[in-house]
Motif scaffolding. Sequence first.
Motif, PDB file in Angstrom:
ATOM      1  N   ARG A   1     -38.514  -2.255  19.696  1.00  0.00           N
ATOM      2  CA  ARG A   1     -38.699  -3.418  18.821  1.00  0.00           C
ATOM      3  C   ARG A   1     -39.667  -3.099  17.697  1.00  0.00           C
ATOM      4  O   ARG A   1     -39.449  -3.463  16.546  1.00  0.00           O
ATOM      5  CB  ARG A   1     -39.219  -4.603  19.622  1.00  0.00           C
ATOM      6  N   GLU A   2     -40.753  -2.427  17.983  1.00  0.00           N
ATOM      7  CA  GLU A   2     -41.723  -2.060  16.949  1.00  0.00           C
ATOM      8  C   GLU A   2     -41.092  -1.105  15.936  1.00  0.00           C
ATOM      9  O   GLU A   2     -41.273  -1.262  14.727  1.00  0.00           O
ATOM     10  CB  GLU A   2     -42.956  -1.414  17.576  1.00  0.00           C
ATOM     11  N   ALA A   3     -40.333  -0.148  16.434  1.00  0.00           N
ATOM     12  CA  ALA A   3     -39.670   0.800  15.536  1.00  0.00           C
ATOM     13  C   ALA A   3     -38.636   0.081  14.685  1.00  0.00           C
ATOM     14  O   ALA A   3     -38.502   0.327  13.479  1.00  0.00           O
ATOM     15  CB  ALA A   3     -39.024   1.924  16.334  1.00  0.00           C
ATOM     16  N   GLU A   4     -37.899  -0.837  15.321  1.00  0.00           N
ATOM     17  CA  GLU A   4     -36.882  -1.581  14.574  1.00  0.00           C
ATOM     18  C   GLU A   4     -37.540  -2.477  13.524  1.00  0.00           C
ATOM     19  O   GLU A   4     -37.073  -2.571  12.388  1.00  0.00           O
ATOM     20  CB  GLU A   4     -36.045  -2.430  15.544  1.00  0.00           C
ATOM     21  N   THR A   5     -38.636  -3.110  13.894  1.00  0.00           N
ATOM     22  CA  THR A   5     -39.368  -3.965  12.955  1.00  0.00           C
ATOM     23  C   THR A   5     -39.887  -3.135  11.790  1.00  0.00           C
ATOM     24  O   THR A   5     -39.775  -3.532  10.623  1.00  0.00           O
ATOM     25  CB  THR A   5     -40.532  -4.683  13.665  1.00  0.00           C
ATOM     26  N   LEU A   6     -40.461  -1.993  12.075  1.00  0.00           N
ATOM     27  CA  LEU A   6     -40.958  -1.105  11.017  1.00  0.00           C
ATOM     28  C   LEU A   6     -39.820  -0.627  10.119  1.00  0.00           C
ATOM     29  O   LEU A   6     -39.958  -0.575   8.893  1.00  0.00           O
ATOM     30  CB  LEU A   6     -41.694   0.095  11.629  1.00  0.00           C
ATOM     31  N   ALA A   7     -38.696  -0.303  10.722  1.00  0.00           N
ATOM     32  CA  ALA A   7     -37.540   0.151   9.940  1.00  0.00           C
ATOM     33  C   ALA A   7     -37.033  -0.971   9.036  1.00  0.00           C
ATOM     34  O   ALA A   7     -36.693  -0.746   7.867  1.00  0.00           O
ATOM     35  CB  ALA A   7     -36.430   0.642  10.860  1.00  0.00           C
ATOM     36  N   GLN A   8     -36.995  -2.190   9.586  1.00  0.00           N
ATOM     37  CA  GLN A   8     -36.539  -3.324   8.778  1.00  0.00           C
ATOM     38  C   GLN A   8     -37.512  -3.602   7.623  1.00  0.00           C
ATOM     39  O   GLN A   8     -37.096  -3.876   6.497  1.00  0.00           O
ATOM     40  CB  GLN A   8     -36.383  -4.582   9.642  1.00  0.00           C
ATOM     41  N   GLU A   9     -38.789  -3.531   7.921  1.00  0.00           N
ATOM     42  CA  GLU A   9     -39.799  -3.739   6.869  1.00  0.00           C
ATOM     43  C   GLU A   9     -39.663  -2.656   5.788  1.00  0.00           C
ATOM     44  O   GLU A   9     -39.741  -2.941   4.599  1.00  0.00           O
ATOM     45  CB  GLU A   9     -41.208  -3.736   7.456  1.00  0.00           C
ATOM     46  N   LEU A  10     -39.466  -1.424   6.225  1.00  0.00           N
ATOM     47  CA  LEU A  10     -39.302  -0.315   5.271  1.00  0.00           C
ATOM     48  C   LEU A  10     -38.056  -0.501   4.424  1.00  0.00           C
ATOM     49  O   LEU A  10     -38.090  -0.316   3.209  1.00  0.00           O
ATOM     50  CB  LEU A  10     -39.245   1.014   6.032  1.00  0.00           C
ATOM     51  N   GLN A  11     -36.949  -0.908   5.049  1.00  0.00           N
ATOM     52  CA  GLN A  11     -35.708  -1.160   4.306  1.00  0.00           C
ATOM     53  C   GLN A  11     -35.906  -2.296   3.307  1.00  0.00           C
ATOM     54  O   GLN A  11     -35.441  -2.229   2.172  1.00  0.00           O
ATOM     55  CB  GLN A  11     -34.564  -1.512   5.259  1.00  0.00           C
ATOM     56  N   ALA A  12     -36.600  -3.350   3.730  1.00  0.00           N
ATOM     57  CA  ALA A  12     -36.850  -4.493   2.841  1.00  0.00           C
ATOM     58  C   ALA A  12     -37.703  -4.063   1.649  1.00  0.00           C
ATOM     59  O   ALA A  12     -37.436  -4.437   0.508  1.00  0.00           O
ATOM     60  CB  ALA A  12     -37.516  -5.631   3.604  1.00  0.00           C
ATOM     61  N   LYS A  13     -38.724  -3.243   1.937  1.00  0.00           N
ATOM     62  CA  LYS A  13     -39.583  -2.752   0.855  1.00  0.00           C
ATOM     63  C   LYS A  13     -38.798  -1.850  -0.098  1.00  0.00           C
ATOM     64  O   LYS A  13     -38.953  -1.934  -1.316  1.00  0.00           O
ATOM     65  CB  LYS A  13     -40.793  -2.005   1.426  1.00  0.00           C
ATOM     66  N   GLU A  14     -37.951  -0.964   0.462  1.00  0.00           N
ATOM     67  CA  GLU A  14     -37.145  -0.084  -0.384  1.00  0.00           C
ATOM     68  C   GLU A  14     -36.162  -0.879  -1.241  1.00  0.00           C
ATOM     69  O   GLU A  14     -35.988  -0.610  -2.428  1.00  0.00           O
ATOM     70  CB  GLU A  14     -36.394   0.934   0.479  1.00  0.00           C
ATOM     71  N   ALA A  15     -35.542  -1.893  -0.637  1.00  0.00           N
ATOM     72  CA  ALA A  15     -34.591  -2.735  -1.377  1.00  0.00           C
ATOM     73  C   ALA A  15     -35.313  -3.485  -2.488  1.00  0.00           C
ATOM     74  O   ALA A  15     -34.826  -3.573  -3.622  1.00  0.00           O
ATOM     75  CB  ALA A  15     -33.889  -3.702  -0.435  1.00  0.00           C
ATOM     76  N   SER A  16     -36.495  -4.010  -2.170  1.00  0.00           N
ATOM     77  CA  SER A  16     -37.296  -4.725  -3.171  1.00  0.00           C
ATOM     78  C   SER A  16     -37.705  -3.771  -4.296  1.00  0.00           C
ATOM     79  O   SER A  16     -37.625  -4.122  -5.473  1.00  0.00           O
ATOM     80  CB  SER A  16     -38.529  -5.329  -2.513  1.00  0.00           C
ATOM     81  N   PHE A  17     -38.112  -2.569  -3.909  1.00  0.00           N
ATOM     82  CA  PHE A  17     -38.503  -1.564  -4.911  1.00  0.00           C
ATOM     83  C   PHE A  17     -37.312  -1.202  -5.797  1.00  0.00           C
ATOM     84  O   PHE A  17     -37.444  -1.112  -7.015  1.00  0.00           O
ATOM     85  CB  PHE A  17     -39.056  -0.317  -4.202  1.00  0.00           C
ATOM     86  N   GLU A  18     -36.138  -1.007  -5.205  1.00  0.00           N
ATOM     87  CA  GLU A  18     -34.930  -0.676  -5.979  1.00  0.00           C
ATOM     88  C   GLU A  18     -34.584  -1.807  -6.944  1.00  0.00           C
ATOM     89  O   GLU A  18     -34.210  -1.555  -8.092  1.00  0.00           O
ATOM     90  CB  GLU A  18     -33.743  -0.392  -5.050  1.00  0.00           C
ATOM     91  N   ARG A  19     -34.696  -3.057  -6.470  1.00  0.00           N
ATOM     92  CA  ARG A  19     -34.428  -4.202  -7.355  1.00  0.00           C
ATOM     93  C   ARG A  19     -35.419  -4.225  -8.517  1.00  0.00           C
ATOM     94  O   ARG A  19     -35.052  -4.474  -9.663  1.00  0.00           O
ATOM     95  CB  ARG A  19     -34.504  -5.520  -6.571  1.00  0.00           C
ATOM     96  N   GLN A  20     -36.683  -3.953  -8.207  1.00  0.00           N
ATOM     97  CA  GLN A  20     -37.708  -3.945  -9.256  1.00  0.00           C
ATOM     98  C   GLN A  20     -37.453  -2.816 -10.261  1.00  0.00           C
ATOM     99  O   GLN A  20     -37.573  -3.017 -11.466  1.00  0.00           O
ATOM    100  CB  GLN A  20     -39.102  -3.810  -8.653  1.00  0.00           C
ATOM    101  N   VAL A  21     -37.107  -1.637  -9.751  1.00  0.00           N
ATOM    102  CA  VAL A  21     -36.817  -0.506 -10.645  1.00  0.00           C
ATOM    103  C   VAL A  21     -35.607  -0.826 -11.528  1.00  0.00           C
ATOM    104  O   VAL A  21     -35.607  -0.573 -12.736  1.00  0.00           O
ATOM    105  CB  VAL A  21     -36.592   0.799  -9.845  1.00  0.00           C
ATOM    106  N   THR A  22     -34.571  -1.407 -10.940  1.00  0.00           N
ATOM    107  CA  THR A  22     -33.376  -1.787 -11.706  1.00  0.00           C
ATOM    108  C   THR A  22     -33.734  -2.810 -12.774  1.00  0.00           C
ATOM    109  O   THR A  22     -33.282  -2.717 -13.917  1.00  0.00           O
ATOM    110  CB  THR A  22     -32.293  -2.341 -10.757  1.00  0.00           C
TER     111      THR A  22
END
Length: 188
Positions: A30-51
């Motif tokens: 669960r902790e790994a999945e939560t961290l992975a989801q947070e990382l994916q959300a941050k990457e998606a947010s970063f990609e949207r910001q870069v775009t």
Amino acid sequence: MSDTIFANLPSFDGLAEGQPSGRLLTRNAREAETLAQELQAKEASFERQVTAVEATLNSLADKITAVEAEARRQTNETIVAMASRLFPELSKRFLADEIALHLEKFIPPSAVEVVITAEPDLAERLQAVVKKSERLASVCSLKSEPSPKGDRVDVSWKSGGLSFDFDSLLESCLEHIDTTHAAMGATS
């Protein structure tokens, strides 16, 4: 009650069979999945910001190009408008000096009597300029006559003469300014 106290501790039930405890796996997963989801959300947010930043930069580059072109066009138009208004006035102001300068060169040394015919305004200014030159003052006489042809100066002596047609020259210069402006306004 004892389950609650020991809920966070690993269970050794499955260790005998070589498998980690279900509780430990679930918590770590669960902790790994939560961290992975947070990382994916941050990457998606970063990609949207870069775009969004890239789109803004592209939009700004287009707008800057358009503003530069418009500024260049307006500057050219302003300069041509100023030149078109100032050139005739400045030319008239210095016309008498220019004519006198050329008269010194064009009137033959043998000329004894030179008659200069000009518009009243120009004749007055020419008189002042001619008086400054000893040679011109001694041979030139001025005749003030309105001319239907505009600012024109006719100079004659017994063996020849010349004419200065200011209006035609001015018209030609203004046409040249207009054609130069068209060339300056062209974008490369």
